[in-house]
Design an enzyme around this catalytic site. Structure first.
Site, PDB file in Angstrom:
ATOM      1  CB  SER A   1       4.693  -0.973  -3.243  1.00 28.24           C
ATOM      2  OG  SER A   1       4.273  -0.184  -2.153  1.00 28.24           O
TER       3      SER A   1
ATOM      4  CE  LYS B   1       2.388  -0.917   0.861  1.00 29.54           C
ATOM      5  NZ  LYS B   1       2.386  -0.107  -0.352  1.00 29.54           N
TER       6      LYS B   1
END
Lengths: 296, 296
Positions: free
Chosen positions: A99, A173
């Site tokens: 991420s 995300k």
């Protein structure tokens, strides 16, 4: 690479990466593993992975190179300082499942494209449970060619969906994390109103099941608020980092996101002033109690 | 009343009430129907309901009296001005399934208890679809005795859960509505960030399915934001009324609920200044666009 068996370099076999690599092995892919702390990669050797001392060595000959590390600088370091991008064959897909910021993913894609490699940003949601079960949500950004090449590999770890061009996976995300943060905030308000109003919060969660208000946050995080169990799970300092990144990306597009902004302030207060950094993000409940002069 | 077949008075056979009464008939209960506009009750006669001109007549001889009307004053009027409470047999359960204020429900319960009748507040969630399918979430507040007597009847219309004493059912409904309002707010932020960041909002909704951020609001209301379809559904003026009631109840318990407070301001602005009153509550998207100087 045959239609369904690939050679995959897996760089970063930590809490998430190890079970993900394990699912690649189970699906019959050849896995070339590397981890900064080598012992964590060695644990996969018994299950058939080939372990390398240098990331670039692992990347040599791979159809797909997966990076699963802590943040954008760590990905950039692996790809360009440690020579992974160069070591990977031309035409290989470099698929970053960490991420990181959308703008970092876009920068990486540009540099890889210039070097004749395919880029895919493909962060995941679902935690260690999803990683173990091979049921991760995989949000992929990149070209159709990169997605199509990586998809058979990604499918061994979860459910890949192409959501747009490079950076869009990381954007998805952030959307996920922003929804999670604010939903925790409102579930806390509902649980507090229930408790102070003399109703049974657990029964209310039961009653709301299947309705418009229902979701994992109501059921799982709501229960944590009632029981006072704030062992992470998702530590609040990481939730705050995700919120910071969401607002940075929003600002780059000239956007004001008022709820996410207020969650930045409140998670910030929780992390800095209320000893919340290492507590689960459902611990925002304690910040709401504090605002109301109440105890847990 | 046998173990599973009761005589039920159904007062208020409108959009929600009619399909609910129909499910009672299907389950074999005797239904004594009344509606302010009689034609709406008459429509149920062909399916076996007995229709009455006066609410008190319908209540006579009923094991369970259900009220399903617009608001608290309408319930109070039926029960005490139109004589329903007195006409119902002693020991009957007067079960209000309307959405009214918790403090009104508590007041009604006190007055019914003084008159030797049992009170249950049992508002529902699930809309006309849930009413037709007999799958409503039914949030019940009252004594165990009242709940146990009404439960076999309620089960024909959905899934009853006892959430606490009198008023707790209405409190649970407000918790539900508060969660819905704020979740719409944050889903709007995620969909906006996705769109302006160059990702495909529909693909992001698909990718987030099954994860922590997923829920009916993301999937259904999020889709409305993308397609621009704001036909109600749940009109924003009613969403605003629910928020007002939530904050009134919170204030009565000395509580500050910051997210719900900010949704009051924003739904207020949407309803009053942006022509949103009759638009679906997912139309808060338009308020967020307006804050950002953007178009739909």
């Amino acid at each position: 690479m045959t239609a369904d068996k690939a050679t995959v370099a897996f760089l970063g076999t930590g809490l998430m990466g190890a079970p993900m690599a394990r699912n690649l092995l189970k699906a019959g892919h050849a896995v070339r593993a590397w981890n900064r702390t080598r012992a964590k990669a060695d644990a996969l050797a018994a299950e058939g992975a080939q372990v390398f001392a240098a990331a670039a060595e692992a990347a040599a000959g791979a159809d797909v190179v997966i990076t699963m590390v802590s943040d954008g600088p760590a990905v950039l370091d692996l790809l360009f300082a440690q020579g992974v991008a160069e070591a990977a064959p031309e035409g290989a897909v470099l698929c970053d499942m960490s991420s990181i910021k959308p703008k970092e993913a876009r920068e990486i894609a540009e540099r890889l494209s210039a070097a004749g490699r395919l880029a895919l940003d493909a962060p995941v949601s679902g935690g260690t449970k999803g990683a173990e079960a091979g049921s991760l949500a995989i949000m992929a950004g990149g070209t159709q060619e990169a997605f199509d090449k990586a998809a058979p590999v990604l499918s061994a770890m979860g459910r890949p969906v192409k959501v747009g061009p490079s950076g869009a996976g990381q954007l998805a995300k952030l959307c996920n994390q922003a929804i999670v943060a604010s939903t925790i905030g409102v579930v806390a308000e509902a649980m507090l109103l229930a408790r102070e109003g003399g109703a049974d919060p657990a029964a209310i969660r039961q009653a709301l099941k299947g309705g418009f208000a229902d979701g994992t946050i109501l059921q799982q995080h709501g229960e944590r608020m009632t029981t006072g169990d704030f062992a992470p799970g998702g530590p609040s300092k990481l939730q705050l980092k995700d919120i910071d990144n969401t607002l940075e990306e929003a600002a780059a597009h000239g956007l004001t996101l008022p709820m996410t902004l207020s969650m930045q302030e409140r998670f910030g207060r929780f992390v800095r002033d209320l000893d919340g950094a290492e507590k689960d993000h459902s611990g925002l409940w304690l910040e709401l109690l504090d605002q109301n002069g109440l105890e847990g």
